[in-house]
Write an enzyme that holds these catalytic residues in place. Structure first.
Site, short mmCIF file in Angstrom:
data_model
loop_
_atom_site.label_atom_id
_atom_site.label_comp_id
_atom_site.label_asym_id
_atom_site.label_seq_id
_atom_site.Cartn_x
_atom_site.Cartn_y
_atom_site.Cartn_z
N ALA A 185 -22.02 -14.85 1.78
CA ALA A 185 -23.65 -15.44 1.56
C ALA A 185 -23.87 -15.40 0.33
O ALA A 185 -24.64 -16.66 0.06
CB ALA A 185 -24.31 -14.64 2.52
N THR A 222 -23.65 -1.46 13.73
CA THR A 222 -24.90 -2.35 13.98
C THR A 222 -24.85 -3.27 12.79
O THR A 222 -24.76 -3.27 11.88
CB THR A 222 -25.90 -1.43 14.00
OG1 THR A 222 -25.97 -0.63 14.92
CG2 THR A 222 -27.06 -2.49 14.27
N CYS A 309 -16.79 -7.45 -13.22
CA CYS A 309 -16.15 -5.93 -12.47
C CYS A 309 -17.29 -4.97 -12.50
O CYS A 309 -18.30 -5.09 -13.17
CB CYS A 309 -15.08 -5.62 -13.64
SG CYS A 309 -14.53 -4.25 -13.15
#
Ligand code: PLP
Length: 363
Positions: A185, A222, A309
Site C-alpha cells: 500500500a 487479526t 536500507c
C-alpha cells in the site's frame, strides 16, 4: 521537499479518511456480531478494490503486512527446488531465496529471456521463477509476461514482485500470466505495513503465519483493518491514474532534460528501455552519492542512493552492478522518484540544488 516516493509515497487523502474511519470504530472482522460484521464489510470492500486494481478476484487476494511478507510467503509456500530469480530483485525476494540462481540482466537492466529459456530447459521441477515488475532503483520494467510464459511452458511456478509497478503502470494478473504477485500500500498512497499477495490458485498457497485461520487460512492473525481500509481506498484512487502518471512522466522528462542540460557527463540508467514514469536513476561521474545526498539534504531536498536500507547504511547497489556499472559510477548514482504530490517547482528546486554539484565536476 520530498523526491523519494519509491521509498514510500505520501498517503492519499482518501486513504487517510478510510484509516481514520476504521480507527474510530470498534470491531474485529472475525466476530459474528454487528460490529464484527461491519468490520468485515470494510475489509471485503477493500479486498474487492485491490482485486479490481490487479484484475483478480477477491478470493485471490490475501492481505499481508506488505511486500516483504508476501514475497517471504511465496518462498515458504512453494516446494523445495531450484529458484531462478532476477539479479535485480529487491532484498525481500533475494533474502528468502539465498541459494537462488540469478537471471542475468543486460546493461539496461532487463532480464535475459534467452538465458531463462535455456536454463528452464535444464532445471529440475518443482522450481520457481521470480521476476519483479519494475525495479525500485532504476524504474526499469521487466518482460514479466514473457518470463511467466516460459515458466508456465516449463511447468514452473512464477512470482512477480509488483510492489513498484502497482499504481504507476497497469498491472493485471491474467495479462502477466504469473502464479502470484505482491503489492504494498505505501508505494501508491496507502499506509505503511499493509499489502497483499495475489495468488492465481489461492487454495495451493500455504500460510507463513498460522493462528486463527484468518484470510481463509492463508495468513493467521487479526487483520490490520485500518491499514487494509487505507489500502483499499488507495487502490480505488489509482484505478484511473493514467492522467496522474502522464503528468508525472512529463515532470520526469523535465527533470531529465534539466539534468542533461546541466551535466552532459551524467549517466541516466535505463533510458533505452521501458521505465516507470516517475523514476530517474542518475550517475554524476566524480561526485560520490553521499556527497550528493548530503548537499541535497542541506538544501532540503530528499532523494535516495538506490534502495533505502533499514539501517540507513548505503551499500553498493547490486542492481547497478548486475547491469555491469563500474563501481565508481554506481557509487556516484542517486535516485529521484516523483509521486502524486510532486510539482514542477519540486523538479526545479532539485535542479537548483543539484546543478552546482555538476558544474564543479564538468571539465
Ligand atoms: N519490493 C520492492 C520492489 C520494493 O521496492 C519494496 C520496498 O522498498 C518491497 C518489495 C518491500 O515492500 P514492503 O515495504 O511493503 O515490505
Amino acid at each position: 521537499m520530498y523526491l523519494d516516493h519509491n521509498a514510500t509515497t505520501t498517503v492519499r487523502p482518501e486513504a487517510v479518511d478510510a484509516v481514520c474511519a476504521v480507527l474510530s470504530a470498534t470491531g474485529n472482522p472475525s466476530s459474528v456480531h454487528g460490529p464484527g460484521r461491519a468490520a468485515r464489510a470494510v475489509m471485503e470492500d477493500a479486498r474487492e478494490a485491490v482485486a479490481a486494481l490487479v484484475g483478480a478476484t477477491p478470493a485471490q487476494v490475501v492481505f499481508t503486512s506488505g511486500g516483504t511478507e508476501a514475497a517471504n510467503q511465496v518462498f515458504h509456500a512453494v516446494p523445495a527446488g531450484p529458484r531462478l530469480v532476477s539479479a535485480v530483485e529487491h532484498s525481500c525476494v533475494l533474502a528468502p531465496a539465498p541459494d537462488a540462481e540469478k537471471i542475468p540482466v543486460t546493461g539496461d537492466g532487463v532480464i535475459d529471456l534467452d538465458w531463462l529459456e535455456r536454463r528452464l530447459a535444464q532445471t529440475p521441477r518443482p522450481a520457481v521463477v521470480a521476476v519483479m515488475l519494475a525495479n525500485n532503483e532504476t524504474g526499469v520494467i521487466q518482460p514479466v509476461a514473457e518470463a511467466a510464459r516460459l515458466a508456465r511452458a516449463a511447468g514452473v511456478f512464477s512470482f512477480c514482485d509488483a510492489v513498484q509497478g502497482v499504481g504507476k503502470v497497469a498491472v493485471e494478473l491474467g495479462a502477466l500470466g504469473v502464479d502470484a504477485l505482491s503489492l504494498s500500500a505505501h508505494k501508491f498512497g496507502g499506509p505503511q505495513g499493509v499489502g497483499a499477495l495475489v495468488v492465481r490458485d489461492a487454495a495451493q498457497m500455504r500460510p507463513l503465519l498460522v493462528g486463527g485461520g484468518q484470510e481463509r487460512g492463508k495468513r493467521g492473525g487479526t487483520q490490520n483493518l485500518p491499514g487494509i481500509a487505507g489500502l483499499g481506498a488507495a487502490a480505488r484512487a489509482v484505478r484511473d491514474a493514467g492522467a496522474e502518471q502522464e503528468r508525472i512522466a512529463a515532470l520526469r522528462n523535465r527533470l531529465e532534460a534539466g539534468i542533461r542540460a546541466a551535466a552532459p557527463q551524467a549517466v541516466i540508467w535505463g533510458t533505452a528501455v521501458a521505465r516507470l514514469p516517475n523514476t530517474t536513476c542518475v550517475a554524476l561521474p566524480g561526485v560520490d552519492q553521499q556527497r550528493q545526498l548530503m548537499a541535497l539534504d542541506l538544501a532540503g531536498v530528499a532523494v535516495s542512493a538506490g534502495s533505502a536500507c533499514s539501517s540507513g547504511k548505503v551499500t553498493a547497489s547490486h542492481v547497478l552492478s548486475a547491469m555491469g556499472a563500474a563501481p565508481d559510477l554506481a557509487g556516484a548514482t542517486v535516485r529521484i522518484s516523483l509521486g502524486w504530490p510532486s510539482t514542477e517547482a519540486d523538479v526545479d528546486r532539485f535542479l537548483d540544488a543539484w546543478t552546482p554539484l555538476a558544474r564543479r565536476t564538468a571539465s
